[in-house]
Scaffold this motif. Structure first.
Motif, PDB file in Angstrom:
ATOM      1  N   SER A  33       0.881  -1.363  -0.092  1.00  0.00           N
ATOM      2  CA  SER A  33       0.334  -0.080  -0.447  1.00  0.00           C
ATOM      3  C   SER A  33       0.615   1.481  -0.246  1.00  0.00           C
ATOM      4  O   SER A  33       0.949   2.601  -0.206  1.00  0.00           O
ATOM      5  CB  SER A  33      -1.021  -0.125   0.950  1.00  0.00           C
ATOM      6  OG  SER A  33       0.006   0.230   2.505  1.00  0.00           O
ATOM      7  N   VAL A  34       2.168   1.288   0.575  1.00  0.00           N
ATOM      8  CA  VAL A  34       2.722   2.893   0.379  1.00  0.00           C
ATOM      9  C   VAL A  34       4.172   2.243  -0.409  1.00  0.00           C
ATOM     10  O   VAL A  34       5.551   2.513  -0.517  1.00  0.00           O
ATOM     11  CB  VAL A  34       3.761   2.308   1.822  1.00  0.00           C
ATOM     12  CG1 VAL A  34       2.652   2.828   2.810  1.00  0.00           C
ATOM     13  CG2 VAL A  34       4.640   0.849   2.290  1.00  0.00           C
ATOM     14  N   LYS A 259       8.962   3.091  -1.497  1.00  0.00           N
ATOM     15  CA  LYS A 259       8.142   4.103  -0.873  1.00  0.00           C
ATOM     16  C   LYS A 259       8.238   4.857  -2.120  1.00  0.00           C
ATOM     17  O   LYS A 259       6.629   5.527  -2.490  1.00  0.00           O
ATOM     18  CB  LYS A 259       8.980   4.665   0.614  1.00  0.00           C
ATOM     19  CG  LYS A 259       8.340   3.443   1.404  1.00  0.00           C
ATOM     20  CD  LYS A 259       9.420   4.430   2.905  1.00  0.00           C
ATOM     21  CE  LYS A 259       9.112   3.477   3.914  1.00  0.00           C
ATOM     22  NZ  LYS A 259       9.747   4.344   5.324  1.00  0.00           N
ATOM     23  N   SER A 272      -0.088   6.448   0.533  1.00  0.00           N
ATOM     24  CA  SER A 272      -1.182   4.966   1.856  1.00  0.00           C
ATOM     25  C   SER A 272      -1.830   4.297   0.815  1.00  0.00           C
ATOM     26  O   SER A 272      -2.387   3.731   1.146  1.00  0.00           O
ATOM     27  CB  SER A 272      -1.431   5.090   2.654  1.00  0.00           C
ATOM     28  OG  SER A 272      -2.436   5.699   2.452  1.00  0.00           O
ATOM     29  N   ASP A 273      -1.312   4.416  -0.885  1.00  0.00           N
ATOM     30  CA  ASP A 273      -3.084   4.002  -1.504  1.00  0.00           C
ATOM     31  C   ASP A 273      -2.424   3.266  -2.397  1.00  0.00           C
ATOM     32  O   ASP A 273      -3.088   4.088  -3.857  1.00  0.00           O
ATOM     33  CB  ASP A 273      -3.497   4.909  -1.677  1.00  0.00           C
ATOM     34  CG  ASP A 273      -5.213   4.517  -2.039  1.00  0.00           C
ATOM     35  OD1 ASP A 273      -5.565   3.090  -2.169  1.00  0.00           O
ATOM     36  OD2 ASP A 273      -6.281   4.904  -3.185  1.00  0.00           O
TER      37      ASP A 273
END
Length: 505
Positions: A33-34, A259, A272-273
């Motif tokens: 998610s990250v 990231k 975070s999506d």
């Protein structure tokens, strides 16, 4: 001496335990998610890079610091015989074959066969005879060896970046022959010392060579990380390539997830999506990069905050912009706007009023931006005069390609909507010829000109990071809803690794 060697190995083992302890990175329950950037290297790429393994192994042998080897032994009739091997160094080295295999969820297995290595140095020996006879000698020696080398490299996370652990290293000796003073014929002295030192010499060679290989593997991992970090950094704008999850080793590829947060002064980026899934990438090409739409939006925000989205046009460029077609309507509009002033005495400035919004779609990269255009003239002997000011919302779809070491941005279609319009030649703003002319100029010439400037700047930036050193074959830039994939085949620039190893040595 043997005890000292074992102590060194024991100390090294303790250090490795600390390395593994410090290597544990904490990731959340949903690391994907990250994930903003993914790098996948497939089996063909690892086979290509394995061709460069010989350089690393040769550097490990050359750079290994072999300790002096000493010992003594009691011999019937001769008394105690003491010996010392000093100044041990590699004289010559050749590698016949190197193979690599990816073991899923385990390690990168490298098998290097038939390493022929010649070591040289000085042998000093002495013995006290049973009849108090003492003799001491010093001779040059050469050790001829044939070795198989096996290395299992594990990828792990250490300090939020990819680290390589090559401590699982084994040397198998097929031959270890001691020659004294160049004499290749067996003799009692050579046989005596070969029997004495063979076991200890093998232990020392294995320890020092494997230690150096492990050290070089870690240094090379740091080198690759620094190379990547530098590639995504320009002045105050950079991209955080910290790991988002533990590196993966699959049977057909290696994969790391990063990231990809944009860093710029006080600008704070949160993500975070992510829509990443391993199934989005295939295994048909050598190298893949997956980038989230969020990264491009964050980079556009940073570029806007850094005042980089500004373009000044004057002289011949300005003339080409306003004289795109030779018609009566065009000549009339230009005359009304510039009031007879020369292009050399005029300047146009284009800049973004807000950071562009970027959307990745199957048809391409959609960029939506609120842009201002200001044209000023500098009449001889008079104050500068702004003759045209516009604010317009532009939406353009762009397809990107990379060929001949150059990035190409091709606009497919564009839409322009005027928000503000001020023109001295048309105070009311209701003159259709001027409006129509400017609308056509922006769509046909203005947008391609701005995009051309951007592609030139990005190409120069990438080349300044060394991208042009690589032979990239058939690169493809594929856009999908919410993400972008770059896939390519490549040839590794040999001198890059050689230059690095020379600096390291």
């Amino acid at each position: 001496m043997l005890w000292a060697s074992r102590m060194r190995l024991g100390t090294f083992g303790i250090l490795l335990m600390f390395v593994h302890a410090s290597a544990a990175c904490e990731f959340g329950p949903f690391p994907y998610s990250v994930t903003g950037i993914v790098c996948r290297m497939t089996k063909p790429a690892t086979l290509l890079l394995n061709q460069e393994t010989a350089q690393v192994i040769q550097a490990a042998f050359r750079n290994a610091k072999f300790p002096n080897i000493t010992g003594e032994r009691s011999m019937r009739l001769l008394g105690k015989v003491a010996y010392g091997l000093t100044n041990i160094q590699v004289n010559d080295l050749s590698i016949e074959q190197s193979e690599v295999e990816l073991k899923e969820n385990d390690a990168i297995h490298i098998a290097i066969k038939n390493v022929t290595a010649f070591f040289k140095g000085t042998l000093t020996y002495g013995y006290a005879g049973a009849w108090f006879l003492q003799l001491f000698h010093s001779v040059d020696f050469e050790i001829e060896s044939s070795i198989d080398l096996r290395i299992n490299i594990k990828l792990m996370c250490q300090k939020d970046q990819v680290a390589a652990d090559a401590s699982d290293c084994y040397l198998t000796f097929h031959k270890l022959t001691l020659h004294l003073q160049g004499d290749k014929e067996p003799g009692w002295l050579k046989q005596l010392f070969t029997d004495f030192i063979s076991f200890t010499l093998k232990l020392v060679l294995k320890s020092e060579v494997c230690n150096e290989i492990n050290f070089l593997a870690q240094v090379l991992a740091n080198f690759v990380h620094d190379l990547a970090a530098n590639f995504v950094r320009d002045e105050d704008i950079s991209v955080d390539i910290s790991l988002a999850s533990v590196p993966l080793i699959k049977a057909n590829y290696l994969e790391s997830h990063h990231k990809g947060l944009v860093l710029y002064k006080n600008y704070s980026d949160v993500f975070s999506d992510s829509v990443f899934s391993p199934s989005l990438l295939t295994e048909s090409r050598m190298l893949y990069f997956w980038l989230s739409e969020h990264i491009l939006n964050s980079l556009s925000s940073a570029a806007f905050l850094d005042k980089r989205l500004v373009l000044t046009i004057r002289g011949e460029k300005l003339q080409a912009l306003f004289e795109m077609e030779d018609t009566e309507a065009q000549r009339k509009a230009v005359q009304m706007i510039f009031q007879g002033t020369s292009y050399n005495d005029s300047v146009a400035k284009v800049w973004s009023l807000a950071h562009p919004q970027i959307s990745l779609q199957p048809e391409g990269t959609v960029v939506k931006s609120l842009v201002a255009v200001e044209v000023s003239i500098f009449p001889l002997g008079e104050e500068p005069l702004m003759v045209l000011y516009m604010e317009k919302e532009i939406t353009v779809t762009i397809q990107a390609a990379y060929a001949d070491k150059k990035l190409t941005l091709h606009p497919l279609d564009s839409r322009t909507e005027f928000k503000v319009f001020k023109c001295i030649a048309d105070p009311s703003g209701n003159d259709p010829p001027i409006r129509n002319f400017l609308q056509t100029m922006i769509s046909v010439v203005g947008i391609p000109e701005v995009i051309s400037k951007i592609e030139s700047a990005l190409t120069s930036l990438m080349n300044s990071k060394g991208l042009h050193l690589f032979e990239i074959r058939n690169p493809e830039i594929i856009t999908r809803k919410g993400y972008l994939i770059v896939q390519l085949d490549f040839s590794f620039p040999n001198h890059l690794l050689l230059d690095f190893l020379e600096k390291r040595l």
